[in-house]
Design a protein around this motif. Structure first.
Motif, PDB file in Angstrom:
ATOM      1  N   ASP A 283       0.409   5.054   2.023  1.00  0.00           N
ATOM      2  CA  ASP A 283      -0.623   5.742   3.670  1.00  0.00           C
ATOM      3  C   ASP A 283      -1.202   6.543   2.666  1.00  0.00           C
ATOM      4  O   ASP A 283      -1.207   7.642   2.343  1.00  0.00           O
ATOM      5  CB  ASP A 283       0.374   6.339   4.265  1.00  0.00           C
ATOM      6  CG  ASP A 283       1.517   4.823   5.062  1.00  0.00           C
ATOM      7  OD1 ASP A 283       0.903   3.888   4.705  1.00  0.00           O
ATOM      8  OD2 ASP A 283       2.563   5.273   6.072  1.00  0.00           O
TER       9      ASP A 283
ATOM     10  N   HIS B  79       4.698   0.361   0.155  1.00  0.00           N
ATOM     11  CA  HIS B  79       5.143  -0.882   1.285  1.00  0.00           C
ATOM     12  C   HIS B  79       4.249  -1.665   2.168  1.00  0.00           C
ATOM     13  O   HIS B  79       3.015  -1.300   1.628  1.00  0.00           O
ATOM     14  CB  HIS B  79       6.251   0.360   2.680  1.00  0.00           C
ATOM     15  CG  HIS B  79       4.660   0.901   3.666  1.00  0.00           C
ATOM     16  ND1 HIS B  79       4.861   2.495   2.644  1.00  0.00           N
ATOM     17  CD2 HIS B  79       3.957   1.004   4.324  1.00  0.00           C
ATOM     18  CE1 HIS B  79       3.471   2.723   3.346  1.00  0.00           C
ATOM     19  NE2 HIS B  79       2.889   2.168   4.603  1.00  0.00           N
TER      20      HIS B  79
ATOM     21  N   HIS C 161       0.653  -1.169   0.035  1.00  0.00           N
ATOM     22  CA  HIS C 161       0.317  -0.018  -0.302  1.00  0.00           C
ATOM     23  C   HIS C 161       1.039   1.454  -0.109  1.00  0.00           C
ATOM     24  O   HIS C 161       2.123   1.296   0.461  1.00  0.00           O
ATOM     25  CB  HIS C 161      -0.864  -0.135   1.445  1.00  0.00           C
ATOM     26  CG  HIS C 161      -0.251  -0.320   1.947  1.00  0.00           C
ATOM     27  ND1 HIS C 161       0.400  -0.672   3.204  1.00  0.00           N
ATOM     28  CD2 HIS C 161       0.229   1.581   3.389  1.00  0.00           C
ATOM     29  CE1 HIS C 161       1.073  -0.786   4.079  1.00  0.00           C
ATOM     30  NE2 HIS C 161       0.431   0.791   4.478  1.00  0.00           N
TER      31      HIS C 161
HETATM   32 FE   LIG Z   1       1.326   2.429   5.904  1.00  0.00          FE
END
Ligand SMILES: [Fe+2]
Length: 286
Positions: free
Chosen positions: A106, A260, A104
């Motif tokens: 953030d 990440h 993903h």
């Molecule tokens: Fe994250």
């Protein structure tokens, strides 16, 4: 300020700077230059108070309060989410991901997605609990030309509600959202291939658990496309960097071009305590 590449295609360690106090303008310039070259910076051996964490994040973008319901934050610091497997008196200290892998970026599901995020390691397990990071630029550039062209203009429909439901299931203790809370978070359309505003380079950019659909494709077709891209990411040399945490590591990465994912670890007898803060980017959309 000394910048040492970690090897591979991105990431560097930054030493010679004590983040407990304000950095000088020259240090800030050097850090930002390194950020744009390496996309991910690890500041090792730091001993940071929460205010120091936020000051570091704010070298890159303003800190942003976590969305209500995202998980437990540090008392007095709604911008710092606690990520941990530790429970005290039966109460979980922070958000735990018991499901593991989830590529993903953030806050890709809410307005003003970040320039940068910061993870600060307070306590780390002896083994496991590493974080995988992927170079979205290289992931894109190593696709063949026809595939790149087929992805360039695709738009993803993002759902914060779906992500929260996934996180609640992954954590096991987060409350499920009610209708009123769901209504606060309408879906957003975002590009699958994001153009970096500083370099102009393209990057694969997505969060698999919050994309409901891509363009006119069905949900299973959309998911299959993203799973295929993840397969490409994890199998292409130099795209993924695994960060093996040491307590005191403060790692900042460029959310516009780095994906990440967590990595599993043994939850039974080990403690992991991380602080996550996420910035507010300049654009409503991207
Ligand atoms: Fe994250």
């Amino acid at each position: 300020v000394t910048v040492t590449p970690v090897g591979g295609s991105f990431g560097a360690r930054v030493t010679g700077v004590d983040l407990r106090s304000q950095v000088t303008p020259a240090q800030k310039d050097a850090i930002l230059q390194a950020f744009h070259v390496y996309h991910l910076l690890c500041f090792p051996d730091q001993d940071l108070a929460p205010a120091d964490e936020l000051r570091l994040l704010e070298l890159f973008n303003p800190a942003q309060s976590m969305v209500e319901g995202a998980g437990p934050c540090l008392p007095g610091y709604p911008e710092i989410l606690i990520v941990s497997n530790i429970a005290e008196d039966g109460q979980p200290l922070g958000l735990t991901n018991k499901v593991s892998m989830e590529w993903h970026t953030d806050n890709s599901e809410i307005p003003y997605p970040p320039i940068a995020s910061l993870l600060y390691a307070v306590e780390v397990p002896r083994t496991g609990g590493e974080t995988y990071f992927a170079n979205g630029h290289l992931a894109y550039e190593t696709l063949d030309a026809a595939t790149r062209a087929s992805l360039d203009d695709r738009r993803c429909r993002y759902s914060w509600v779906q992500l929260q439901e996934w996180l609640a299931a992954a954590d096991g203790s987060l409350p499920v959202m009610n209708d009123e809370q769901r209504a606060l978070h309408p879906d957003l359309m975002r590009p699958l291939v994001r153009v970096h505003p500083v370099s102009g380079r393209k990057a694969l950019w997505f969060t698999i658990e919050s994309v409901i659909s891509i363009d006119e494709m069905s949900r299973p077709e959309s998911r299959a496309l993203l799973e295929g891209l993840i397969d490409h990411i994890v199998k292409t040399p130099y795209v993924v960097y695994r960060h093996d945490w040491e307590a005191g590591d403060a790692v900042v990465w460029d959310d516009r071009c780095v994906l990440h994912s967590v990595c599993e670890y043994n939850y039974a007898d080990q403690r992991r305590l991380m602080h996550l803060s996420v910035g507010r980017g300049p654009d409503r959309d991207c």
